[in-house]
Design an enzyme around this catalytic site. Structure first.
Site, mmCIF file in Angstrom:
data_model
loop_
_atom_site.group_PDB
_atom_site.id
_atom_site.type_symbol
_atom_site.label_atom_id
_atom_site.label_comp_id
_atom_site.label_asym_id
_atom_site.label_seq_id
_atom_site.Cartn_x
_atom_site.Cartn_y
_atom_site.Cartn_z
ATOM 1 N N SER A 103 0.833 -1.205 0.000
ATOM 2 C CA SER A 103 0.000 0.000 0.000
ATOM 3 C C SER A 103 0.869 1.258 0.000
ATOM 4 O O SER A 103 1.618 1.464 -0.953
ATOM 5 C CB SER A 103 -0.952 -0.079 1.208
ATOM 6 O OG SER A 103 -1.920 0.924 1.153
ATOM 7 N N ASP A 153 -10.184 -3.741 -5.281
ATOM 8 C CA ASP A 153 -9.537 -2.793 -4.364
ATOM 9 C C ASP A 153 -10.289 -1.467 -4.412
ATOM 10 O O ASP A 153 -10.338 -0.828 -5.466
ATOM 11 C CB ASP A 153 -8.071 -2.600 -4.798
ATOM 12 C CG ASP A 153 -7.258 -1.821 -3.783
ATOM 13 O OD1 ASP A 153 -7.837 -0.957 -3.094
ATOM 14 O OD2 ASP A 153 -6.044 -2.069 -3.689
ATOM 15 N N HIS A 184 -8.134 -4.563 -1.016
ATOM 16 C CA HIS A 184 -6.869 -3.889 -0.716
ATOM 17 C C HIS A 184 -6.003 -4.702 0.242
ATOM 18 O O HIS A 184 -4.770 -4.603 0.217
ATOM 19 C CB HIS A 184 -7.163 -2.501 -0.128
ATOM 20 C CG HIS A 184 -5.972 -1.590 -0.119
ATOM 21 N ND1 HIS A 184 -5.411 -1.093 -1.279
ATOM 22 C CD2 HIS A 184 -5.209 -1.110 0.894
ATOM 23 C CE1 HIS A 184 -4.364 -0.323 -0.974
ATOM 24 N NE2 HIS A 184 -4.223 -0.322 0.339
HETATM 25 C C1 MLT Z 1 -1.355 5.934 -0.208
HETATM 26 O O1 MLT Z 1 -1.759 6.914 0.412
HETATM 27 O O2 MLT Z 1 -0.170 5.684 -0.394
HETATM 28 C C2 MLT Z 1 -2.416 5.038 -0.739
HETATM 29 O O3 MLT Z 1 -3.633 5.694 -0.721
HETATM 30 C C3 MLT Z 1 -2.478 3.778 0.029
HETATM 31 C C4 MLT Z 1 -2.709 4.003 1.481
HETATM 32 O O4 MLT Z 1 -1.746 4.147 2.202
HETATM 33 O O5 MLT Z 1 -3.855 4.028 1.912
#
Ligand code: MLT
Length: 203
Positions: A103, A153, A184
């Site tokens: 992520s 996701d 996700h």
């Molecule tokens: C981010 O902010 O890098 C993406 O939205 C993934 C997350 O951290 O939620």
């Protein structure tokens, strides 16, 4: 080192590349250690904590909204992380690491590939999206990249992960992109595929 708190676990098999573990929003340097051990037994593990706080939750760079990134901060943080990797390699006598990011950690790993080529020997990007609206021209000839995306996701639409895969392929990286029937969060399949990719010599 560069203001990063981090955890380092020495490896037992010097033939294996070290893993640079990059956690998701709200994680820390301990989060991905069990995953790293499971996908790469014997590899050294280098696990920094993101330096940015969002309502108390560590991240690797600021965002303005979900999926909308503060690109100035992203560039500054990617440079700092590249500096951290260089310093940690020297201190611990490590080869260039393979990133394993989830992520937000996968997004900063993608930024490292695009902005600081040469920092990573490869990257496993679990639930990544394009970190930059205008990716720079960069050459990543043969750099191995595993991308695992979730078809359902809610944060990353399929065109987002496809765009990142296309950018990396355009730069010459050897991208293996799999889209999994999930969201996700990580699943057992992520773990199995990442382990196989590492065991097959990043193929
Ligand atoms: C981010 O902010 O890098 C993406 O939205 C993934 C997350 O951290 O939620």
């Amino acid at each position: 080192m560069e203001g990063f708190q981090y955890r380092f676990e020495p490896g037992t098999d010097p033939a294996l590349p070290p893993l640079l573990l990059l956690h998701g929003t709200g994680g820390d340097e301990h989060d991905l250690i069990p995953l790293g051990r499971e996908v790469a037994p014997g590899a050294a593990l280098l696990s920094p904590r993101g330096r940015v706080l969002e309502h108390g939750m560590p991240r690797f760079f600021r965002r303005l909204a979900e999926g909308v990134f503060d690109e100035d901060d992203l560039r500054a943080q990617a440079a700092a992380l590249a500096g951290f990797v260089a310093a940690a390699r020297e201190q611990h006598g490590l080869a260039a690491p393979v990133a394993l990011g989830f992520s937000n950690g996968a997004n900063i790993a993608a930024a490292l590939l695009l902005l600081h080529p040469g920092t990573l020997a490869g990257a496993a990007l679990l639930r990544a999206m394009p970190p930059l609206r205008q990716p720079p021209e960069v050459a990543l000839p043969g750099t191995p990249v595993l991308m695992l995306s979730g078809q359902a996701d809610p944060i990353i639409p399929p065109q987002g992960s496809a765009a990142l895969a296309a950018t990396l392929e355009g730069a010459g990286a050897a991208v293996m992109h799999r889209s999994l029937p999930t969201g996700h969060g990580l699943t057992r399949t992520d773990l199995v595929l990442t382990r196989e990719w590492l065991e097959n010599g990043l193929k």
